[in-house]
Write an enzyme that holds these catalytic residues in place. Sequence first.
Site, short mmCIF file in Angstrom:
data_model
loop_
_atom_site.label_atom_id
_atom_site.label_comp_id
_atom_site.label_asym_id
_atom_site.label_seq_id
_atom_site.Cartn_x
_atom_site.Cartn_y
_atom_site.Cartn_z
N HIS A 1 0.83 -1.20 0.00
CA HIS A 1 0.00 0.00 0.00
C HIS A 1 0.87 1.26 0.00
O HIS A 1 1.10 1.86 1.04
CB HIS A 1 -0.93 0.01 1.21
CG HIS A 1 -1.92 -1.12 1.19
ND1 HIS A 1 -2.85 -1.31 2.17
CD2 HIS A 1 -2.13 -2.11 0.30
CE1 HIS A 1 -3.59 -2.36 1.90
NE2 HIS A 1 -3.15 -2.88 0.75
N GLU B 1 -12.68 1.36 -5.90
CA GLU B 1 -13.48 2.56 -6.09
C GLU B 1 -12.99 3.42 -7.25
O GLU B 1 -11.80 3.44 -7.57
CB GLU B 1 -13.44 3.43 -4.82
CG GLU B 1 -14.03 2.77 -3.60
CD GLU B 1 -13.93 3.64 -2.36
OE1 GLU B 1 -14.49 3.24 -1.32
OE2 GLU B 1 -13.31 4.74 -2.41
N TYR C 1 -12.88 10.40 2.23
CA TYR C 1 -13.39 9.31 1.40
C TYR C 1 -13.61 8.01 2.17
O TYR C 1 -13.88 6.98 1.58
CB TYR C 1 -12.49 9.13 0.17
CG TYR C 1 -12.71 10.30 -0.77
CD1 TYR C 1 -13.66 10.23 -1.77
CD2 TYR C 1 -12.05 11.50 -0.56
CE1 TYR C 1 -13.92 11.33 -2.58
CE2 TYR C 1 -12.31 12.61 -1.36
CZ TYR C 1 -13.25 12.51 -2.37
OH TYR C 1 -13.52 13.62 -3.16
#
Length: 438
Positions: free
Chosen positions: A105, A198, A208
Site C-alpha cells: 500500500h 473505487e 473518502y
Amino acid sequence: PWELIFLPDKSILITERAGRIRLFRNDTLVIRPVFEIPGIPLDNKSGLLGLCLHPGFSKNKLIYVANNYLSDNRMKLRITRNRLENDTITDALVIRENIPANRNHTGCRLLFGPDQKLYITTGDADEAILSQDLKAFNGKILRLNDDGSVPADNPFAKNDTALKEIWSYGHRNPQGLRFQPGTNDLYASEHGPTGGDEVNRIVKGANYGWPVVHHRETRVGIRPPLHEYSPSVGPSEIIFPVNSRFVQFNNRLLMATLRGESLISLQISNRRIVKQEIYFRKRFGRIRSIVIGPDGYLYMSTSQNDPPEGSGGGGYDMILRLRPAPGTGPIKPDSVIKKVAAMVEPVSTVKSKTAIKLITQLCGSCHGNDLKGTKTAKGLINVPLQFGTGRTAIVKNISKGIVAKGMPAWKGAISEGDIGLLADYILAQRKNSSTSQK
C-alpha cells in the site's frame, strides 16, 4: 515496468521497479538507463514507481520521481525533483520524504494539475486508521507547489492540527489520478480490501471514508465513490483520452486494471458514471500504466509478476502498443453495462457486522473466506499465530497486525467489539478443525 511518460520528442520514459528509469527512442530501448537508484527495496509491489513531467518541461527539463526506500527497517516513500538533460538525470532535490509506505500500500501516482500544482497519492501503509488522521501522510492525496512548498489555498493550510500538504483523505491505496479535460474535475481509482475498489471524484478537503466505511457503506460527512467494484478489479492508472485513434475511448475515463486484466471505459455525465464497457479481458494480463501516445495509439505496461496476487497472462512483462486495424471500424467491448447504479448520497448505513461479513470484506483476499489460506498468505486455522493462540493473543494479532509483512493493524479501524467477534470466530474455527482431525 511501472510508469510510462512521453517526452516532447516522442521518446518514452519508463520507470522500472528495481530502480531504473529507461528511455525508449526510435523504436529502440536505449541500453544505458538514464537514471539508477541503488538499494531500492523490492518487496511485493515496492520500488521505483511514479513519474511525471513538470508542465514547463520543454524549457526547464524537470521531472518528478517517487520511490520507496528503507529507514530504520521501515518502508518509506520519497519524492524528488530532477533534471533530465542529454539523456541523464541530475540535480535531485528531495521535496518530500519519510512518507509511510509498505510492500503493498504505497499509492505513488504523481500528477501535475491544470493549476500547475503537484498531486501525490499515498497508501495507508497497512495502518488503516491513519488514513483518517490529518497528522499522518497515510492514505492521502497531497498537493504541493512545484518546489515542494505548500500552496496557500490547500484545505488545511491554516490548520495547525493537520498536515498542510493534504488535499483529501480517507484513502486506502489510490493508484490512478487524472483531471478531466473541460471540467478540470479530479478523479482517482483506488484499491479496496476484498472487493470495494473505487472510482472517486476528488473534492478539496473531502473525506473518502477508509476504513470507517468501505464497499457500499455510507455515512454522513463522507463522500461515497462514483462506483464500487466487488469482486475486485485491481484498478491502476486512469486517463481521459482526447486524441486517441480508438475513437470510442475519447472523452471517456479509461482505467487499467490488474486483477481484472482488462481496460474499463467509463462514460461520465453530470459527474456520474452512466455507462461501462470492458475491453481486452484476459488478453494481455495485468495492466499497470496506460497512455495515449502522440501518434494516437494506446501504450500500456504490464505487471504480471506482482505478488501477492500472483501472475497474470504471460510470464514476463511488456510495453505494448495497440493501434486499430485498418478498415475494421471501432473495436467491440467484451461486455457493456448501459445502466450503472449510482451510489446513494451519504446517509448512515454502517451497522454492526457479523464475523462472516468482516472476514469476507477485510480478511478473505489474503486468508480466504474459510480462513484456510490462499496463494497470498497462510491460513489462520491449523498454523501457529504470531502472538499465540489464546483469545487475548488473537485479539492482539488482529489489533497490531504484522505490518512489516503486509497484515494490516485493525486497532481503531474497526471497533473493539468487532475485533472480539473476529477473535471468537477464529478460535471456534480452530477448535472445530482440531476436533475434526481427531
